[in-house]
Design a protein around this motif. Structure first.
Motif, PDB file in Angstrom:
ATOM      1  N   GLY A   1       0.790  -1.227   0.000  1.00  0.00           N
ATOM      2  CA  GLY A   1       0.000   0.000   0.000  1.00  0.00           C
ATOM      3  C   GLY A   1       0.821   1.275   0.000  1.00  0.00           C
ATOM      4  N   GLY A   2       0.282   2.308  -0.620  1.00  0.00           N
ATOM      5  CA  GLY A   2       0.899   3.627  -0.582  1.00  0.00           C
ATOM      6  C   GLY A   2       2.160   3.752  -1.421  1.00  0.00           C
ATOM      7  N   SER A   3       2.357   2.835  -2.339  1.00  0.00           N
ATOM      8  CA  SER A   3       3.556   2.852  -3.188  1.00  0.00           C
ATOM      9  C   SER A   3       3.687   4.155  -3.969  1.00  0.00           C
ATOM     10  N   ILE A   4       2.540   4.776  -4.259  1.00  0.00           N
ATOM     11  CA  ILE A   4       2.544   6.004  -5.066  1.00  0.00           C
ATOM     12  C   ILE A   4       3.330   7.131  -4.385  1.00  0.00           C
ATOM     13  N   LEU A   5       3.527   7.028  -3.069  1.00  0.00           N
ATOM     14  CA  LEU A   5       4.295   8.064  -2.374  1.00  0.00           C
ATOM     15  C   LEU A   5       5.775   8.018  -2.745  1.00  0.00           C
ATOM     16  N   GLY A   6       6.177   7.011  -3.507  1.00  0.00           N
ATOM     17  CA  GLY A   6       7.554   7.007  -4.006  1.00  0.00           C
ATOM     18  C   GLY A   6       8.158   5.642  -4.243  1.00  0.00           C
ATOM     19  N   ARG A   7       7.689   4.632  -3.486  1.00  0.00           N
ATOM     20  CA  ARG A   7       8.296   3.309  -3.619  1.00  0.00           C
ATOM     21  C   ARG A   7       8.145   2.732  -5.012  1.00  0.00           C
ATOM     22  N   HIS A   8       7.111   3.158  -5.745  1.00  0.00           N
ATOM     23  CA  HIS A   8       6.889   2.577  -7.071  1.00  0.00           C
ATOM     24  C   HIS A   8       8.034   2.891  -8.032  1.00  0.00           C
ATOM     25  N   MET A   9       8.835   3.899  -7.712  1.00  0.00           N
ATOM     26  CA  MET A   9       9.988   4.223  -8.568  1.00  0.00           C
ATOM     27  C   MET A   9      11.269   3.526  -8.107  1.00  0.00           C
ATOM     28  N   GLY A  10      11.294   3.044  -6.871  1.00  0.00           N
ATOM     29  CA  GLY A  10      12.573   2.579  -6.343  1.00  0.00           C
ATOM     30  C   GLY A  10      12.569   1.196  -5.733  1.00  0.00           C
ATOM     31  N   PHE A  11      11.577   0.390  -6.073  1.00  0.00           N
ATOM     32  CA  PHE A  11      11.476  -0.941  -5.463  1.00  0.00           C
ATOM     33  C   PHE A  11      12.586  -1.875  -5.971  1.00  0.00           C
TER      34      PHE A  11
END
Lengths: 333, 333
Positions: free
Chosen positions: B183-193
């Protein structure tokens, strides 16, 4: 006071792609698991599980290629089946260039948000049918929707029982040959060509093909690439170029000699290859290799010096800069 | 008088992608050379030369996936290195889902005509570095320029010494597990996983993973896909969802329960898998499998009936429609 800086140059300068590919190639370390890396028509990658024994399992050949609306086709003119087919056939033409058998196609489609589901289905069917000509299945895909133009990207995996034919094998003294007829593809052939996969198989069975690639950006662009990869030079005889009737048609309207169109127009998707002189008699002008696809000797490989073009009047000129490259003009080919 | 016809529906309806994949899958004949075709995280294709003996040579795993500006990233916010890295990592996440080792990456880039050569280079370096984390080379690429937004398409080839883990192997009674926090990946994790490739290798060494996929569109979308592929049903316990702090942050601003974000937000790129109950003790909550990546049991597979969600208050509801799917809104994730 801040000095005014000129902006950095845009990427889309003519001939820039060659430089970029060279730069990328230099960023990748060599690996025994990648016998053929960036810079050829396809890469070859070992399927071995361990780097210590890369030859224990066979290699596969891999390629990715894109086809964009208003660059490689025009969605206002061409049907979704045509566009799907062309996107796949461009990639299959690279399989022909390596003389491998395509074994799997993957297709990714960025659909404009105005596209219907029927459009997407037709596009897929065009892709499927193009691959099916060579008994090659579409094994995967991706679709997404955006508010931009249609973009299709195709990847191909191929196999071969022999060594693939590379760009780097030309030798001084080789005869330069092309398949088919060149020039004027923009009049329609660029949407409906047949990748020369069957022809490439036959050629490698009959003769020792030293180097090969497909002509996608025009002979004027692609012959220098073949010679550079082989660290050779060479001469092309303009009078020997197999000129397509479409090139004559363009010649009548623009006044350029038809052989200039054969030399410089893009998207022929024919094979450009070199053979030892001893092999020429068995290939050049031989009717039985593949019906309706002539093999023509158009030049000769030499060891050094600038690339030359032998003109029909007997004089020579240095190799023309350019040839046709996708240069981001937004014009549909 | 011509009756007014309503226009055909646009492609970009939510949930439409599932239907389209099913339709495409039905258009492709099955082949012994393609043990896994369209519909799983990757396809498996034999490298055999002859259809009569497809098992004589190993198979490879293949995937294609695209990342589009203003859909999967935002070129106004993200650097070219970030965008190149994400495009590759999305594809590598599919390699994790099949528990295979990525062996080659291909990348195709449609550059806007405003892009500089430096931009193109940075993008390539981001892609190269993402793949290098897994000792995977970039073996081929394609660049073209157009007057539209940036589009990146990546293909991956993977190998495995075992059978790949598919979506279709879940069995009634299995425990449903996820890796990491959701959850909440849109806060930034979606670019750096980090793609869970190493974790997937370890999981398959330790336990009999029956079915697996990566969570890219959110658990709400992807759990039904896993169950449908396995012809099973199941229940997820909302109270057991491993909620990421980012989901709590979103919850505080929009008032939705944090577990709803864990359930429905997209782009977690974690592993969703099922195991026999006997394997749970060796995996769930075990710290040593991979540091900082918990394995959480979140539900159970059943043989039939509708998918259910067990709410924190003890009641159940039918599976929520939707979850997050790229729907062509033009909004950057």
């Amino acid at each position: 006071m801040n000095g005014a800086r000129s902006p950095p140059p845009p990427y889309n300068a003519l001939m820039r792609e060659n430089d970029f590919v060279s730069w990328i190639s230099n960023q990748m370390p060599t690996s025994p698991l990648v016998p053929i890396g960036i810079g050829d028509d396809m890469a070859a990658v070992s399927t071995g599980l361990s780097i210590s024994n890369p030859a224990a399992r066979p290699f596969v050949l891999l390629k990715i290629d894109q086809a964009l609306d208003k660059v490689h086709f025009d969605s206002a003119t061409h049907s979704p089946r045509q566009m799907g087919r062309k996107a796949v056939n461009r990639c299959l033409s690279d399989c022909a260039a390596m003389a491998c058998r395509p074994r799997a196609i993957l297709i990714s489609v960025a659909l404009p948000d105005t596209a219907t589901e029927a459009f997407a289905r037709e596009l897929f069917l065009g892709a499927r049918d193009a691959a099916a000509v060579f008994d090659c299945p579409v094994v995967g895909g991706d679709t997404a929707v955006w508010n931009q133009r249609l973009a299709i990207t195709v990847a191909a995996m191929g196999v071969t029982g022999n060594q693939p034919v590379r760009r780097c094998g030309a030798k001084p003294g080789d005869i330069v040959c092309v398949s088919g007829l060149l020039g004027g593809s923009i009049l329609g052939r660029h949407m409906g060509f047949t990748p020369r996969i069957a022809l490439a198989q036959k050629l490698t069975e009959i003769a020792d093909i030293h180097a090969m690639m497909d002509i996608s950006d025009g002979l004027a662009m692609d012959f220098p690439r073949l010679m550079k990869a082989s660290s050779c030079s060479g001469v092309i005889d303009a009078a020997k170029l197999p000129v397509h009737p479409d090139a004559h048609t363009l010649s009548q309207s623009d006044g350029q000699p038809a052989w200039r169109h054969a030399l410089s127009d893009g998207e022929d998707y024919e094979l450009l290859f070199t053979i030892p002189p001893s092999a020429a008699a068995g290939l050049v002008g031989v009717q039985s290799i593949q019906a309706d696809v002539p093999i023509t000797a158009i030049g000769k490989v030499s060891s050094e010096g600038p690339l030359k073009l032998l003109l029909p009047d007997g004089s020579t000129e240095d190799w023309p800069r350019g040839g046709w490259e996708y240069a981001g003009t937004g014009d549909a080919k």
